[in-house]
Structures are given as structure tokens and as C-alpha cells.
Design a protein around this motif. Structure first.
Motif, PDB file in Angstrom:
ATOM      1  N   THR A 123      -8.981 -34.935  82.065  1.00 25.73           N
ATOM      2  CA  THR A 123      -9.015 -36.334  81.630  1.00 25.73           C
ATOM      3  C   THR A 123     -10.225 -36.720  81.912  1.00 25.73           C
ATOM      4  N   ALA A 124     -11.081 -36.254  82.950  1.00 25.91           N
ATOM      5  CA  ALA A 124     -12.322 -36.775  83.143  1.00 25.91           C
ATOM      6  C   ALA A 124     -13.384 -36.275  82.073  1.00 25.91           C
ATOM      7  N   GLY A 125     -13.208 -35.080  81.710  1.00 28.78           N
ATOM      8  CA  GLY A 125     -13.634 -34.707  80.757  1.00 28.78           C
ATOM      9  C   GLY A 125     -13.706 -35.253  79.155  1.00 28.78           C
ATOM     10  N   GLN A 126     -12.140 -35.561  79.253  1.00 30.07           N
ATOM     11  CA  GLN A 126     -12.078 -36.376  77.767  1.00 30.07           C
ATOM     12  C   GLN A 126     -12.912 -37.717  77.550  1.00 30.07           C
ATOM     13  N   ARG A 127     -12.805 -38.303  78.669  1.00 29.94           N
ATOM     14  CA  ARG A 127     -13.770 -39.573  78.792  1.00 29.94           C
ATOM     15  C   ARG A 127     -15.278 -39.393  78.428  1.00 29.94           C
ATOM     16  N   ARG A 128     -15.763 -38.326  79.150  1.00 34.71           N
ATOM     17  CA  ARG A 128     -17.237 -37.965  78.754  1.00 34.71           C
ATOM     18  C   ARG A 128     -17.301 -37.218  77.357  1.00 34.71           C
ATOM     19  N   THR A 129     -16.376 -36.845  76.853  1.00 30.92           N
ATOM     20  CA  THR A 129     -16.362 -36.524  75.391  1.00 30.92           C
ATOM     21  C   THR A 129     -16.140 -37.728  74.333  1.00 30.92           C
ATOM     22  N   GLN A 130     -15.549 -38.706  74.651  1.00 30.77           N
ATOM     23  CA  GLN A 130     -15.613 -40.010  73.947  1.00 30.77           C
ATOM     24  C   GLN A 130     -16.841 -40.500  73.842  1.00 30.77           C
ATOM     25  N   ARG A 131     -17.587 -40.526  75.229  1.00 26.97           N
ATOM     26  CA  ARG A 131     -19.083 -41.109  75.258  1.00 26.97           C
ATOM     27  C   ARG A 131     -19.997 -39.951  74.410  1.00 26.97           C
ATOM     28  N   ILE A 132     -19.803 -39.013  74.453  1.00 31.24           N
ATOM     29  CA  ILE A 132     -20.916 -38.016  73.773  1.00 31.24           C
ATOM     30  C   ILE A 132     -20.677 -38.453  72.236  1.00 31.24           C
ATOM     31  N   ALA A 133     -19.701 -38.612  71.849  1.00 30.69           N
ATOM     32  CA  ALA A 133     -18.915 -38.852  70.309  1.00 30.69           C
ATOM     33  C   ALA A 133     -19.471 -40.162  69.815  1.00 30.69           C
ATOM     34  N   ARG A 134     -19.913 -41.066  70.952  1.00 27.23           N
ATOM     35  CA  ARG A 134     -20.603 -42.403  70.591  1.00 27.23           C
ATOM     36  C   ARG A 134     -22.000 -42.418  70.373  1.00 27.23           C
ATOM     37  N   MET A 135     -22.483 -41.105  70.466  1.00 22.61           N
ATOM     38  CA  MET A 135     -24.175 -41.156  70.573  1.00 22.61           C
ATOM     39  C   MET A 135     -24.889 -41.583  69.310  1.00 22.61           C
ATOM     40  N   THR A 136     -25.797 -42.480  69.736  1.00 19.77           N
ATOM     41  CA  THR A 136     -26.635 -42.827  68.305  1.00 19.77           C
ATOM     42  C   THR A 136     -27.991 -43.018  68.525  1.00 19.77           C
ATOM     43  N   SER A 137     -28.996 -43.442  67.693  1.00 19.75           N
ATOM     44  CA  SER A 137     -30.336 -43.218  67.909  1.00 19.75           C
ATOM     45  C   SER A 137     -30.763 -44.190  68.729  1.00 19.75           C
ATOM     46  N   ARG A 138     -31.712 -43.989  69.902  1.00 22.57           N
ATOM     47  CA  ARG A 138     -32.096 -44.880  70.731  1.00 22.57           C
ATOM     48  C   ARG A 138     -33.372 -45.098  70.821  1.00 22.57           C
ATOM     49  N   ALA A 139     -34.261 -44.234  70.067  1.00 21.91           N
ATOM     50  CA  ALA A 139     -35.830 -44.449  69.853  1.00 21.91           C
ATOM     51  C   ALA A 139     -36.281 -43.334  68.975  1.00 21.91           C
ATOM     52  N   THR A 140     -37.536 -43.872  68.287  1.00 23.47           N
ATOM     53  CA  THR A 140     -38.194 -42.770  67.588  1.00 23.47           C
ATOM     54  C   THR A 140     -39.457 -42.869  68.069  1.00 23.47           C
ATOM     55  N   LEU A 141     -40.028 -41.711  68.630  1.00 27.79           N
ATOM     56  CA  LEU A 141     -41.254 -41.713  69.163  1.00 27.79           C
ATOM     57  C   LEU A 141     -42.358 -41.010  68.092  1.00 27.79           C
ATOM     58  N   THR A 142     -43.369 -41.763  67.703  1.00 30.63           N
ATOM     59  CA  THR A 142     -44.358 -41.403  66.733  1.00 30.63           C
ATOM     60  C   THR A 142     -45.596 -41.177  67.390  1.00 30.63           C
ATOM     61  N   GLY A 143     -46.380 -40.143  67.105  1.00 28.01           N
ATOM     62  CA  GLY A 143     -47.704 -39.755  67.574  1.00 28.01           C
ATOM     63  C   GLY A 143     -48.323 -38.596  67.082  1.00 28.01           C
ATOM     64  N   HIS A 144     -47.210 -37.679  66.997  1.00 27.34           N
ATOM     65  CA  HIS A 144     -47.872 -36.232  66.652  1.00 27.34           C
ATOM     66  C   HIS A 144     -48.057 -36.391  65.063  1.00 27.34           C
ATOM     67  N   THR A 145     -49.216 -35.718  64.522  1.00 34.99           N
ATOM     68  CA  THR A 145     -49.424 -35.688  62.965  1.00 34.99           C
ATOM     69  C   THR A 145     -48.918 -34.370  62.402  1.00 34.99           C
ATOM     70  N   ASN A 146     -48.406 -33.565  63.070  1.00 34.91           N
ATOM     71  CA  ASN A 146     -47.657 -32.593  62.472  1.00 34.91           C
ATOM     72  C   ASN A 146     -46.393 -32.028  63.198  1.00 34.91           C
ATOM     73  N   VAL A 147     -45.736 -30.987  62.793  1.00 33.77           N
ATOM     74  CA  VAL A 147     -44.508 -30.526  63.158  1.00 33.77           C
ATOM     75  C   VAL A 147     -44.468 -30.524  64.868  1.00 33.77           C
ATOM     76  N   VAL A 148     -43.308 -31.198  65.342  1.00 30.67           N
ATOM     77  CA  VAL A 148     -42.895 -30.947  66.705  1.00 30.67           C
ATOM     78  C   VAL A 148     -42.384 -29.754  66.916  1.00 30.67           C
ATOM     79  N   GLN A 149     -42.898 -28.899  68.077  1.00 33.07           N
ATOM     80  CA  GLN A 149     -42.572 -27.419  68.136  1.00 33.07           C
ATOM     81  C   GLN A 149     -41.454 -27.261  69.357  1.00 33.07           C
ATOM     82  N   SER A 150     -42.022 -28.125  70.440  1.00 33.60           N
ATOM     83  CA  SER A 150     -40.887 -27.860  71.736  1.00 33.60           C
ATOM     84  C   SER A 150     -41.007 -29.183  72.379  1.00 33.60           C
TER      85      SER A 150
END
Length: 333
Positions: free
Chosen positions: A25-52
Motif C-alpha cells: 500500500t505504501a508503495g502504491q501511494r509512491r507510485t501514484q506520486r511518480i505518475a503525477r510527475m511534470t516539468s519543474r524547470a528547464t535549465l539553459t546554458g550549454h551551447t551543445n549536447v548535454v552528455q552527463s
């Protein structure tokens, strides 16, 4: 055998999307939270591909590397980098990793160099490596006494970062290595190769412990934080999961293929509680699986090009992704 809240099935078969456990049951609640994930921020600064990407152990800052030959340090609270490390190499920086105590940052590049940086003092401590070896992956051992690298060479290399010396070159693959992963206690280390093998080594004895063959090229590997599972993603869109103790194959997770050919799996990462598996794929998506049901909980779109790297914050609150589009995105519930 248990995850945090998942009992492993002893009858799991090699079937597409087969579940390898059941959730409480505890795991099911965490699963519901994961399923609600959305974008929180976009970090810009690199001028080319992000590798790692690499989170500090306290989850307060995120390090990213790019083909623009820089390392950027970010706070999840601000969209602009806190600092940029540049001018130390003329080649692509392919991998970055925090030491377990969070005081030191190490990175590897296509010039064969491995550099160790004192984060608090803001200065380079040492540089070592071989010019003929272009690195793809780098990680500290859990005790902080060793660094492992993989790259355009068929050996998994173990380094003493204090002396700047190569202490072991673990041979076993027939083609170059793409990735690696330490077990949580550092007693084993795994490597993935373009020859389709995942090799597991004992770094103390330099002995090959096991080989897990695959029908496709291995692009990434990840050891679950609880030590129970080893996951590997490949160029055919498949993520394979093994029991890390017995070596028994438990499951395959496949990325959807609406366009026909499955998107390559560039990066896989277990959540800190070992209960979820995230992947960055070639169709510009981040997906999170619930291994107990073999279901994709959420597919996160926002990048405009392939997702090259994913990393969970150690506190489990955020999932970071980097892309060919040069951005870093943060996702959360």
C-alpha cells in the motif's frame, strides 16, 4: 529477496513487460506520486549536447557536462547555472561524478584525461589518464577510494585518484565499453559493451564474476541502490533486468514503437528507493517504469531531441534529464 517494498517473483519469465514483484500500500501511494510527475524547470546554458548529469550527495546541486567542453553547476531553485568550469580541455567532456562525500568532482573527456576538482575551493586538484583513451563513463567507488572508467577501449579501468595511477584494466569485452556501474557497497563493478555483454567484476581480485549476454548493443547499465538488481538498456529499445545476486534474467521492459523502429535507450537510472526505473530514450522522452507491474507510469515530453542522460536526486524528489537539444530538465511530482 526484497526491494524496499517489493517482493521479487521467483517465476518471472523472459516476456515483454513482465512484472517482477508486487507492491504494498505504501508503495502504491509512491507510485501514484511518480505518475503525477511534470516539468519543474528547464535549465539553459550549454551551447551543445548535454552528455552527463550528477547530483551532489545532499541533492542541493546538479552538475552537467556537454559537448561545449564545459561543466555547469546548477541549483534546482534557479534556471541559470551557479558556476561554470571551462578551459581545462579542448575535447568533449563525457562524464561527471561527485565523490561520495560531496567535496570533490571528477570528470572524464575524449582527450583521455580524468580531472579531479575541489568543489568548495574551486580549483583543479589533479589530472591523469592516457591520451589514447577516450572515456564515455566515470564513477567513484562508494568508499571514494577508486574511480572506474569505460570508453573507446575494451577494458574497464580502475584508477587510484589519489596517486593518479591505473590499478586495474579488467578485460572481457570484445568491443569498446559504453558504460558501467558500481554495486552499492563497492564489492562488484559492472560494464556494458557494444558486443552485447554485461560483465560483472570483483575489483579486489580483478576476477570476472559473471557475464550476461544480450542480443543487442548495451548503451547503459545501472545497479539498483539496494543491490538487488542490475538493469541494462540497448540500441533496440529494450531494458533488461537481472537479479544481481544470482544473475538470473527477470524481465524485459520495452519502449513503445509507434514509428516502427524502437528508440535507443541512452541512459537508465534507478530511483533512490530502488522501486522505479527511469530511462532516457532516442524519441526525446523520459519514461519511468514500475517494475512490480511492468507498466510505464509516466512518459515525460519536453525535450526537442534525444534524451542522453537521466539522474534521480538522492532525496528522490527530482528526476533530471539532459538532451541533444542542449538543455537540462527537472521533473517532479
Amino acid at each position: 529477496m526484497r526491494w524496499i517494498d517489493t517482493v521479487i517473483s521467483e517465476t518471472a519469465e523472459r516476456l515483454p513487460g513482465v512484472a517482477i514483484g508486487t507492491r504494498t500500500t505504501a508503495g502504491q501511494r509512491r507510485t501514484q506520486r511518480i505518475a503525477r510527475m511534470t516539468s519543474r524547470a528547464t535549465l539553459t546554458g550549454h551551447t551543445n549536447v548535454v552528455q552527463s548529469l550528477a547530483w551532489s550527495p545532499d541533492s542541493k546541486v546538479l552538475a552537467s557536462t556537454g559537448r561545449d567542453k564545459t561543466i555547469k553547476i546548477w541549483s534546482p531553485r534557479t534556471p541559470q547555472p551557479l558556476s561554470t568550469i571551462a578551459g581545462l580541455t579542448r575535447k568533449i567532456i563525457t562524464a561527471v561524478a561527485w565523490s561520495p562525500d560531496g567535496k570533490v568532482l571528477a570528470w572524464a573527456s575524449h582527450d583521455g584525461g580524468i580531472r579531479v576538482w575541489n568543489y568548495r575551493a574551486g580549483r583543479l586538484i589533479t589530472t591523469f589518464g592516457e591520451e589514447s583513451a577516450a572515456h564515455h563513463w566515470l564513477a567513484w567507488s562508494p568508499d571514494g577510494e577508486r574511480l572506474a572508467t569505460a570508453g573507446w577501449y575494451p577494458t574497464l579501468n580502475i584508477w587510484d585518484p589519489h596517486a593518479g595511477q591505473l590499478v586495474a584494466a579488467l578485460a572481457g569485452a570484445s568491443e569498446h565499453l559504453t558504460s558501467g556501474a558500481w554495486s552499492p557497497y563497492g564489492s562488484l563493478v559492472a560494464s556494458g559493451s557494444l558486443d552485447g555483454t554485461v560483465n560483472v567484476w570483483d575489483p579486489q581480485s580483478d576476477q570476472l564474476v559473471s557475464t550476461r549476454p544480450s542480443a543487442h548493443q548495451i548503451e547503459c547499465v545501472a545497479w539498483s541502490p539496494d543491490g538487488a538488481h542490475l538493469a541494462a538498456g540497448g540500441d533496440n529499445g529494450d531494458i533488461e533486468v537481472w537479479d544481481a545476486r544470482s544473475g538470473r534474467h527477470l524481465a524485459d521492459f520495452y519502449t513503445p514503437t509507434p514509428g516502427g523502429y524502437p528508440p535507443m535507450v541512452h541512459s537508465v537510472a534507478w530511483s533512490p528507493d530502488s522501486a522505479y526505473l527511469a530511462a532516457g530514450t532516442g524519441d526525446a522522452a523520459v519514461r519511468v517504469w514500475d517494475p512490480s507491474t511492468a507498466e510505464i507510469l509516466v512518459t515525460l515530453y519536453g525535450h526537442s531531441d534525444e534524451v542522453t542522460t537521466v539522474a534521480w536526486s538522492p532525496d528522490g524528489k527530482l528526476l533530471a534529464s539532459g538532451s541533444l537539444d542542449g538543455t537540462v530538465r527537472l521533473w517532479g511530482a
